[in-house]
Design an enzyme around this catalytic site. Sequence first.
Site, mmCIF file in Angstrom:
data_model
loop_
_atom_site.group_PDB
_atom_site.id
_atom_site.type_symbol
_atom_site.label_atom_id
_atom_site.label_comp_id
_atom_site.label_asym_id
_atom_site.label_seq_id
_atom_site.Cartn_x
_atom_site.Cartn_y
_atom_site.Cartn_z
ATOM 1 N N ASP A 194 26.142 -62.440 -10.598
ATOM 2 C CA ASP A 194 27.379 -61.941 -10.279
ATOM 3 C C ASP A 194 27.992 -62.630 -9.052
ATOM 4 O O ASP A 194 27.193 -62.880 -8.053
ATOM 5 C CB ASP A 194 27.411 -60.508 -10.124
ATOM 6 C CG ASP A 194 26.672 -59.880 -9.105
ATOM 7 O OD1 ASP A 194 25.480 -60.125 -9.139
ATOM 8 O OD2 ASP A 194 27.287 -59.010 -8.479
ATOM 9 N N GLU A 241 24.712 -57.338 -7.903
ATOM 10 C CA GLU A 241 24.246 -57.285 -6.540
ATOM 11 C C GLU A 241 25.392 -57.179 -5.564
ATOM 12 O O GLU A 241 25.300 -56.186 -4.646
ATOM 13 C CB GLU A 241 23.649 -58.735 -6.170
ATOM 14 C CG GLU A 241 23.012 -58.697 -4.822
ATOM 15 C CD GLU A 241 24.033 -58.841 -3.487
ATOM 16 O OE1 GLU A 241 23.642 -58.770 -2.559
ATOM 17 O OE2 GLU A 241 24.867 -59.788 -4.086
#
Length: 461
Positions: free
Chosen positions: A88, A152
Amino acid sequence: MEKSIKTWLAEHEEEFVKDLGRLIAIDSVQGETKPGAPFGEGPKKALEEALSLCEGYGFSVNNMENYVGTADLDAKLPRSLDILAHLDVVPAGEGWEITEPFKMLEKDGIVYGRGVSDDKGPMLAGLYAMRAVKELGYPLKKGIRMIMGTNEETGSKDLEYYYAREKAGEMSFTPDAEFPIINVEKGQFRGTIFKKRGKEESSLLSLKAGIAVNAVPQKAVLVFSALGEEEFQAAKQAVEEQCQVKIGKNGNEVTVIGTSAHAATPYLGKNAGLAAVILATKLPSIGAELKQDLEHLLELFPYGKTDGSGLGIKMEDKESKDLTCTLDIYAIDGEELRFTYDSRVPICATEENCVNTARKNVEAKGFQFETKGMIPPHYVPSDSPFVQNLLSVYEKVTGLKGECLAIGGGTYVHDVENGVAFGAVLPDVDTRMHGADEWIKVKDLLLAAEIYGEAILALCQ
């Protein structure tokens, strides 16, 4: 062995860049949760693409409900080393000039695009290290797993999901920071201090500063019922000289402009909120009671001191260095005074010497105190064989001095036992992570891959 990891990587540079472009092309910013896509379609697509690459490399892969994907170098070996990376990314934002955020550009040996350095490029460096070891036929006694997360940047719920189902490896590192090694991540201790406002007459109607508890406020705004020019100018000059901020007045509204900084390094900022409080204490028209309350606040948080000494929690230790503390959220209105601080605490911090001491000193100044307690520090001993092996490999491959670092922020391994941050960005290199035109040198990614490959051999043969 006929061929070295370094030589293998050089021969596969073009393929590496092509694979990275495939990952960068996917906008993997967190989106709307949907069935089968816990963090949105973008992170899901990025994970599927990464797992497709891993299968092509010959790894054993597993997609865990699109929270996390794994790739094992040899699933028959007992798992020992985990490499944690994430797919991400933060939103693209504005200001891109060299290329579009999700259209990777390679120019003069540099790749540009959202995620090239945080963290798709470093993740791919880890995978290519595993691939080099596999394809060169190095014999291993221990297994290596790449763990590819998808959350994250916005909470690490992916790892919560993973570790509820899988045990951590004996050793873990994340290529989601910088070299040499981050083995200490300070704990976090936040608190709110507040009290009801007195009923006396006061010219100060409100004071507001701060947009996030983890950032030194860059701007503060004070609103007055009336503010004489002479009174204001005298206070303005004194505060600007003392605090190195800029103060402006528009009618009965005063704006203070300082310099923002991350709460992990508050000494780099100029706290506009504290400067605004100092300004208010220099104005006789705010009233004696409010003036005393604000002076007590400044005793707890003296301007320019970010060591927690005002709260009585100043401390340091050899491994994690000194505590930092910054008052970052300010809200004064007609009813209440309320402030919130952020402190990053070293290994030696405890409930007694940190939380209880701060509470005692805050209440002694006439304020009430709230806290959710302390998030413990994360620490892997610098003299552990794991850390020493990584440092040795780093020095051998780069020729640079290896050392352990302590930081005030947190990394992807903060809650992972025996986990450290290990690269992939070289020291003193700013790749504009989270900013426009994020970049990294291809040779630096390949150097990181070489370091990771040699680390696998040092730890798992």
